[in-house]
Design a protein around this motif. Structure first.
Motif, PDB file in Angstrom:
ATOM      1  N   VAL A 177       6.184  -1.129   6.795  1.00 43.89           N
ATOM      2  CA  VAL A 177       7.619  -0.982   6.542  1.00 43.89           C
ATOM      3  C   VAL A 177       7.804  -0.707   5.058  1.00 43.89           C
ATOM      4  CG1 VAL A 177       8.301  -2.504   8.445  1.00 43.89           C
ATOM      5  CG2 VAL A 177       7.975  -3.472   6.151  1.00 43.89           C
ATOM      6  N   PRO A 178       8.899  -0.073   4.660  1.00 43.72           N
ATOM      7  CA  PRO A 178       9.110   0.260   3.251  1.00 43.72           C
ATOM      8  C   PRO A 178       9.180  -0.991   2.370  1.00 43.72           C
ATOM      9  CG  PRO A 178      10.632   1.472   4.665  1.00 43.72           C
ATOM     10  CD  PRO A 178       9.977   0.447   5.529  1.00 43.72           C
ATOM     11  N   GLU A 179       8.799  -0.835   1.106  1.00 41.93           N
ATOM     12  CA  GLU A 179       8.863  -1.958   0.159  1.00 41.93           C
ATOM     13  C   GLU A 179      10.265  -2.532   0.052  1.00 41.93           C
ATOM     14  OE1 GLU A 179       7.133  -1.863  -3.738  1.00 41.93           O
ATOM     15  OE2 GLU A 179       5.485  -0.571  -3.081  1.00 41.93           O
ATOM     16  N   GLU A 180      11.269  -1.663   0.216  1.00 43.65           N
ATOM     17  CA  GLU A 180      12.648  -2.143   0.079  1.00 43.65           C
ATOM     18  C   GLU A 180      13.083  -3.040   1.243  1.00 43.65           C
ATOM     19  OE1 GLU A 180      12.943   2.365   1.089  1.00 43.65           O
ATOM     20  OE2 GLU A 180      11.685   1.044  -0.138  1.00 43.65           O
ATOM     21  N   ASN A 181      12.212  -3.257   2.226  1.00 42.71           N
ATOM     22  CA  ASN A 181      12.519  -4.190   3.304  1.00 42.71           C
ATOM     23  C   ASN A 181      12.249  -5.639   2.916  1.00 42.71           C
ATOM     24  OD1 ASN A 181      12.976  -1.837   4.771  1.00 42.71           O
ATOM     25  ND2 ASN A 181      12.127  -2.692   6.659  1.00 42.71           N
ATOM     26  N   LEU A 182      11.765  -5.854   1.696  1.00 46.36           N
ATOM     27  CA  LEU A 182      11.611  -7.216   1.188  1.00 46.36           C
ATOM     28  C   LEU A 182      12.984  -7.865   1.104  1.00 46.36           C
ATOM     29  CD1 LEU A 182       9.713  -9.363  -0.237  1.00 46.36           C
ATOM     30  CD2 LEU A 182      10.481  -8.314  -2.393  1.00 46.36           C
ATOM     31  N   LEU A 183      13.121  -9.064   1.676  1.00 43.45           N
ATOM     32  CA  LEU A 183      14.400  -9.775   1.674  1.00 43.45           C
ATOM     33  C   LEU A 183      14.357 -10.862   0.608  1.00 43.45           C
ATOM     34  CD1 LEU A 183      17.173 -10.151   2.986  1.00 43.45           C
ATOM     35  CD2 LEU A 183      16.101 -11.691   4.645  1.00 43.45           C
ATOM     36  N   GLY A 184      15.142 -10.706  -0.438  1.00 43.76           N
ATOM     37  CA  GLY A 184      15.074 -11.619  -1.568  1.00 43.76           C
ATOM     38  C   GLY A 184      13.948 -11.227  -2.507  1.00 43.76           C
TER      39      GLY A 184
ATOM     40  N   ALA B 149       9.590 -15.699  21.768  1.00 39.97           N
ATOM     41  CA  ALA B 149       8.541 -14.693  21.936  1.00 39.97           C
ATOM     42  C   ALA B 149       7.281 -15.014  21.144  1.00 39.97           C
ATOM     43  CB  ALA B 149       9.058 -13.324  21.519  1.00 39.97           C
ATOM     44  N   GLU B 150       6.164 -14.573  21.717  1.00 43.10           N
ATOM     45  CA  GLU B 150       4.900 -14.503  20.993  1.00 43.10           C
ATOM     46  C   GLU B 150       4.729 -13.049  20.551  1.00 43.10           C
ATOM     47  OE1 GLU B 150       0.072 -15.160  21.664  1.00 43.10           O
ATOM     48  OE2 GLU B 150       1.497 -15.681  23.259  1.00 43.10           O
ATOM     49  N   ILE B 151       4.444 -12.841  19.265  1.00 38.45           N
ATOM     50  CA  ILE B 151       4.442 -11.492  18.694  1.00 38.45           C
ATOM     51  C   ILE B 151       3.209 -11.302  17.814  1.00 38.45           C
ATOM     52  CG2 ILE B 151       5.748  -9.808  17.319  1.00 38.45           C
ATOM     53  CD1 ILE B 151       8.248 -11.506  17.824  1.00 38.45           C
ATOM     54  N   ARG B 152       2.565 -10.139  17.922  1.00 35.27           N
ATOM     55  CA  ARG B 152       1.463  -9.783  17.041  1.00 35.27           C
ATOM     56  C   ARG B 152       1.892  -8.618  16.142  1.00 35.27           C
ATOM     57  NH1 ARG B 152      -3.381 -12.152  18.090  1.00 35.27           N
ATOM     58  NH2 ARG B 152      -3.678 -13.107  20.148  1.00 35.27           N
ATOM     59  N   PHE B 153       1.416  -8.665  14.926  1.00 31.45           N
ATOM     60  CA  PHE B 153       1.662  -7.605  13.948  1.00 31.45           C
ATOM     61  C   PHE B 153       0.311  -7.040  13.538  1.00 31.45           C
ATOM     62  CE2 PHE B 153       5.039 -10.717  13.713  1.00 31.45           C
ATOM     63  CZ  PHE B 153       6.197  -9.958  13.684  1.00 31.45           C
ATOM     64  N   ASP B 154       0.074  -5.800  13.917  1.00 27.09           N
ATOM     65  CA  ASP B 154      -1.228  -5.174  13.688  1.00 27.09           C
ATOM     66  C   ASP B 154      -1.043  -3.955  12.789  1.00 27.09           C
ATOM     67  OD1 ASP B 154      -3.808  -4.255  13.744  1.00 27.09           O
ATOM     68  OD2 ASP B 154      -3.793  -3.651  15.855  1.00 27.09           O
ATOM     69  N   GLY B 155      -1.224  -4.151  11.481  1.00 23.98           N
ATOM     70  CA  GLY B 155      -1.061  -3.054  10.536  1.00 23.98           C
ATOM     71  C   GLY B 155       0.332  -2.466  10.535  1.00 23.98           C
ATOM     72  N   VAL B 156       1.335  -3.301  10.686  1.00 26.18           N
ATOM     73  CA  VAL B 156       2.728  -2.830  10.729  1.00 26.18           C
ATOM     74  C   VAL B 156       3.164  -2.409   9.329  1.00 26.18           C
ATOM     75  CG1 VAL B 156       5.112  -3.479  11.223  1.00 26.18           C
ATOM     76  CG2 VAL B 156       3.247  -4.350  12.666  1.00 26.18           C
TER      77      VAL B 156
ATOM     78  N   GLU C 155       0.853  -1.188   0.000  1.00 26.86           N
ATOM     79  CA  GLU C 155       0.000   0.000   0.000  1.00 26.86           C
ATOM     80  C   GLU C 155       0.887   1.236   0.000  1.00 26.86           C
ATOM     81  OE1 GLU C 155      -2.850   0.218   3.134  1.00 26.86           O
ATOM     82  OE2 GLU C 155      -3.699  -1.792   2.757  1.00 26.86           O
ATOM     83  N   ASP C 156       0.811   2.012  -1.051  1.00 27.87           N
ATOM     84  CA  ASP C 156       1.523   3.294  -1.127  1.00 27.87           C
ATOM     85  C   ASP C 156       3.018   3.148  -0.829  1.00 27.87           C
ATOM     86  OD1 ASP C 156      -0.915   4.565  -1.662  1.00 27.87           O
ATOM     87  OD2 ASP C 156      -1.347   4.748   0.493  1.00 27.87           O
ATOM     88  N   GLY C 157       3.654   2.163  -1.459  1.00 24.45           N
ATOM     89  CA  GLY C 157       5.092   2.004  -1.314  1.00 24.45           C
ATOM     90  C   GLY C 157       5.530   1.339  -0.026  1.00 24.45           C
ATOM     91  N   GLU C 158       4.577   0.754   0.691  1.00 25.31           N
ATOM     92  CA  GLU C 158       4.915   0.075   1.942  1.00 25.31           C
ATOM     93  C   GLU C 158       4.293  -1.317   1.969  1.00 25.31           C
ATOM     94  OE1 GLU C 158       5.465   3.355   5.422  1.00 25.31           O
ATOM     95  OE2 GLU C 158       3.377   2.912   4.862  1.00 25.31           O
ATOM     96  N   TRP C 159       4.881  -2.170   2.809  1.00 22.95           N
ATOM     97  CA  TRP C 159       4.253  -3.441   3.155  1.00 22.95           C
ATOM     98  C   TRP C 159       3.452  -3.243   4.435  1.00 22.95           C
ATOM     99  CZ3 TRP C 159       4.123  -7.226  -0.230  1.00 22.95           C
ATOM    100  CH2 TRP C 159       5.165  -7.391  -1.144  1.00 22.95           C
ATOM    101  N   VAL C 160       2.200  -3.683   4.423  1.00 26.10           N
ATOM    102  CA  VAL C 160       1.364  -3.623   5.613  1.00 26.10           C
ATOM    103  C   VAL C 160       1.171  -5.062   6.102  1.00 26.10           C
ATOM    104  CG1 VAL C 160      -0.811  -2.886   6.613  1.00 26.10           C
ATOM    105  CG2 VAL C 160       0.205  -1.571   4.731  1.00 26.10           C
ATOM    106  N   ILE C 161       1.668  -5.328   7.302  1.00 33.67           N
ATOM    107  CA  ILE C 161       1.744  -6.708   7.802  1.00 33.67           C
ATOM    108  C   ILE C 161       0.759  -6.907   8.946  1.00 33.67           C
ATOM    109  CG2 ILE C 161       3.286  -8.452   8.810  1.00 33.67           C
ATOM    110  CD1 ILE C 161       5.619  -6.823   7.552  1.00 33.67           C
TER     111      ILE C 161
END
Length: 403
Positions: free
Chosen positions: A228-235, A219-226, A150-156
């Motif tokens: 990060v920039p598209e360039e954070n894609l690894l691979g 850890a137990e972790i939740r991601f709620d609308g996190v 969304e708009d140049g970001e990844w929403v996780i």
């Protein structure tokens, strides 16, 4: 035993053994009654650099020594002789596997921001793939965490747990569905997520079976609308499982060698105790049943080391070696657990005390049959390959019996 290790591997092993004997084991004994601080680990890392055994598996460009996997295996085994060895030499999970992944597929910017400080020990990382039910566990196709552009970001959005070191991590490698229409193996990606990003919630550290000497968390972790920039894609996008497989193959083998070293040290402790302890008119080392049990353990450890070296040779040659890696992982995990259990039994009450390292080893090794793929998952991989190779014509040679 002669394992056909190169001169480089042997020299590295010898330096690692010297470092362990002269620096790490005395530090372990001095801290037998409690946990080791991060300050102590930082001191050990400085000494590892002096012994020239620091991060040998990482290229020199990023702060390591640039040694191939096959040649670094003996060092991993030496590191496993104490729970302090791997973090001291910067060959500790999960950072070791995450560093390998970043070096393998990361962009130049990602390496500068995350890999270099990871190798230096300035930050920590976690690999967030496993999810609570009904999400992906041993069957990763059930992955439910999503990432949308969304708009140049990844929403996780998603829910993970058993993310080792997650609560202490500065960055997470998050596996998420990035193409809901595709098969999960072709529609997942790995995205770098800083833990201070808005929407990342560290729910808790899961209470678990584990050793006391080195603080460890899952850890137990939740991601709620996190976001990060598209360039954070690894691979590559939608190639997360391909990248994960490239990470897990070497990581499983380095686990095997660390735990082989732990089992070998456990036998050393047991043999020393048995030589000193007398019962029923002779030393425990003279009792035939225990001598045979030790002989069996030594034999199986030799087999494990040989299997791991074979798999590593194939990986270094560019082979995927999935079956060989699975064979190594399931065999080494069971051999290490059984060997450490035997060492405790041989030492009796001393074995279950914290005066010796065996109790910590025992707590640590049980998880090895689950982490990086449970026994059953690896057996499934092996069995699938075996049955795919079956020639149906062979059934003609099978005798039939009519009752």
């Amino acid at each position: 035993m002669d394992y056909d290790d190169s001169a480089t591997a042997q020299e590295l092993r010898d330096r690692a053994r010297e470092f362990m004997d002269e620096v790490v084991l005395p530090k372990e004994r001095a801290n037998a009654a409690g946990s080791v601080s991060q300050e102590t680990i930082d001191e050990l890392r400085e000494q590892a650099r002096e012994y020239d055994v620091y991060a040998p598996q990482i290229s020199e460009e990023h702060g390591g020594m640039g040694i191939a996997l096959r040649d670094v295996l003996p060092l991993f085994e030496e590191a496993g002789r104490s729970l302090l060895g791997a973090p001291a030499m910067r060959v500790d999970a999960p950072d070791e596997g995450n560093m390998h992944t970043l070096e393998l597929v990361g962009t130049a910017a990602q390496k500068e921001e995350w890999l270099d400080p990871l190798v230096a020990g300035e930050i920590r990382s976690g690999f967030a793939m496993t999810e609570p039910a009904p999400g992906g566990g041993s069957d990763p196709k059930m992955l439910r965490t999503t990432a949308e552009k969304e708009d140049g970001e990844w929403v996780i959005d998603g829910h993970k747990w058993w993310t080792t070191q997650g609560s202490a991590a500065d960055v997470l490698l998050v596996m998420a569905r990035t193409d809901e229409e595709a098969h999960p193996y072709a529609g997942c990606s790995i995205i770098l997520v800083p833990t201070d990003a808005e929407g990342v919630e560290i729910v808790r550290d899961i209470p678990h079976l584990g050793q006391d000497l080195m603080p460890e968390s899952h850890a137990e972790i939740r991601f709620d609308g996190v976001c990060v920039p598209e360039e954070n894609l690894l691979g590559e996008e939608n190639e997360g499982f391909t990248v994960a497989q490239q990470r897990l193959g070497p990581a499983r083998l380095t686990h095997c060698m660390r735990f082989s070293g732990m089992a070998d040290r456990a036998l050393d402790v047991a043999k020393a105790y048995m030589n000193e302890r007398e019962a029923f008119g002779s030393s425990l080392a003279d009792k035939q049943a225990q001598r045979f049990a030790i002989a069996e353990a030594e034999t199986r450890l030799h087999a494990a080391r040989t299997m791991v070296r074979d798999a590593a040779t194939k990986l270094d040659a560019g082979d995927e070696a999935r079956v060989e890696v699975s064979m190594s992982k399931v065999f080494a995990a069971n051999v290490a657990q059984e060997t450490i259990d035997l060492a405790i039994q041989c030492c009796g009450g001393a074995g279950i005390s914290r005066d010796l390292p065996l109790a910590d080893f025992y707590d640590a090794v049980r998880a090895f049959r689950i982490v990086d793929g449970a026994d059953e998952v690896h057996k499934r991989t092996i069995a699938r390959a075996v049955f795919e190779d079956t020639d149906s014509a062979e059934i003609e040679a099978v005798p039939r019996f009519d009752g």
